[in-house]
Design an enzyme around this catalytic site. Structure first.
Site, short mmCIF file in Angstrom:
data_model
loop_
_atom_site.label_atom_id
_atom_site.label_comp_id
_atom_site.label_asym_id
_atom_site.label_seq_id
_atom_site.Cartn_x
_atom_site.Cartn_y
_atom_site.Cartn_z
N ASP A 92 -29.62 -2.78 -29.57
CA ASP A 92 -30.05 -3.98 -28.50
C ASP A 92 -31.55 -3.90 -28.15
OD1 ASP A 92 -29.76 -1.20 -27.31
OD2 ASP A 92 -28.94 -1.93 -25.55
N HIS A 139 -34.90 8.29 -26.66
CA HIS A 139 -33.53 8.27 -26.66
C HIS A 139 -33.27 8.01 -28.02
CE1 HIS A 139 -32.87 8.79 -22.29
NE2 HIS A 139 -33.61 7.72 -22.07
#
Ligand code: BDR
Ligand code: CA
Length: 307
Positions: free
Chosen positions: A10, A241
């Site tokens: 995303d 992340h």
């Protein structure tokens, strides 16, 4: 030996970092990207994924994914974290290419079949497309070599709610489908480790110096991203992340894992929390510790190879 990889993404600032890392990594054979909502809408994710591949001069397929969670209503994109268009204050741009005429879940199923036992799927956004692939093809999990997920948190608390990490929170029902069906194949690279890997502005300066074009893009995005970290956590840096999950695909030795049965809460009070399940469920490998300096060094070294 190279690792055959599809990233479900995303994009998103740390997604861009992860995708550029995969583009630079000599031990990764990137087979394509699938897109999902989360940091941005799915349409924007597709546009941004194409744009990143074109910037990296990679002619690879992009398959557009689900537009909304399996059960929950759609979420607003996380513009305060990743910017209105997903890349901080970099304006939107229309890519030259377009997505496949095939849904993300079907592309994942087809590629897992084609590369049976060899494909690692690395979701770095909500797990909707992976859940749809699991539901549509009883052999999907068997055909994948591994599913390495950026998401969840066992002992580190949440980052979007007190209990939940953002990717799992944005589609807890999908995450529960995936953890139930694929436990033994999953490595969860969640907040327990990603919060330990911090990049500061000087790291992005160094990347930009060695890789003016793509590194320069990441530097510009990182300014917006780090501003968010400064506001919410008083940190002059950002967590890696999504790159951490991609690095875990090829360098599992840099992570210490614990094998536990996991389930995902869909209770409105604790929605998206990744919790211990009873032993009837297979065990998921959860990354609990990381050689953060080594992960960061690899990230910086390989990004410097880019133009
Ligand atoms: C995850 O949420 C998104 O904001 C990031 O891109 C990452 O995938 C971190 O919780
Ligand atoms: Ca992401």
């Amino acid at each position: 030996m190279t690792t055959k990889l599809i990233i479900d993404t995303d994009p998103g600032i740390d997604d861009a970092m992860a995708i550029f890392y995969a583009a630079a990594a000599p031990d990764i054979e990137l087979l394509g990207l699938t897109t999902i909502f989360g940091n941005v809408t799915t349409k924007m994710a597709t546009r941004n994924a194409l744009r990143l591949l074109e910037a990296a001069d990679l002619d690879l397929p992009v398959a557009e994914g689900a537009g909304q969670p399996l059960v929950l209503p759609p979420f607003e994109p996380s513009a305060h974290v990743h910017g209105e268009e997903g890349f901080g204050d970099i304006p939107a741009a229309t890519p030259k290419g377009q997505a496949l005429d095939e849904e993300a879940a079907d592309f994942l199923i087809r590629m897992a079949r084609l590369h049976k036992g060899e494909l690692i799927v690395c979701p770095i956004g909500p797990l909707t497309n992976i859940a749809l692939a699991v539901q549509r093809d009883p052999d999907f999990v068997k055909n994948c070599k591994q599913i390495v997920i950026m998401g969840g948190s066992l002992e580190a608390g949440g980052n979007i709610s007190p209990h939940a990490e953002a990717n799992i929170y944005h589609d807890p029902h999908a995450a529960e489908v995936v953890f139930a069906a694929a436990a033994g194949k999953i490595t969860m690279v969640g907040l327990d480790v990603t919060l330990k890997i911090l990049c500061v502005p000087e790291d992005f300066d160094a990347i930009k110096e060695r890789s003016p074009e793509l590194g320069g893009m990441l530097k510009q995005m990182s300014v917006f991203y780090i501003k968010f970290y400064q506001e919410v956590a008083n940190l002059n840096g950002c967590s890696l992340h999504d790159p951490a999950a991609v690095i875990a695909c090829t360098h599992p030795d840099l992570f210490q894992t614990r094998a536990v049965p996991l389930r995902v809460s869909v209770d409105p009070e604790t929605s998206g929390a990744t919790e211990l399940a009873d032993d009837a469920r297979g065990k998921t490998n959860v990354a609990m510790d990381v050689d953060a300096e080594a992960v960061k060094a690899l990230f910086l070294k390989r990004l410097s190879l880019l133009p």
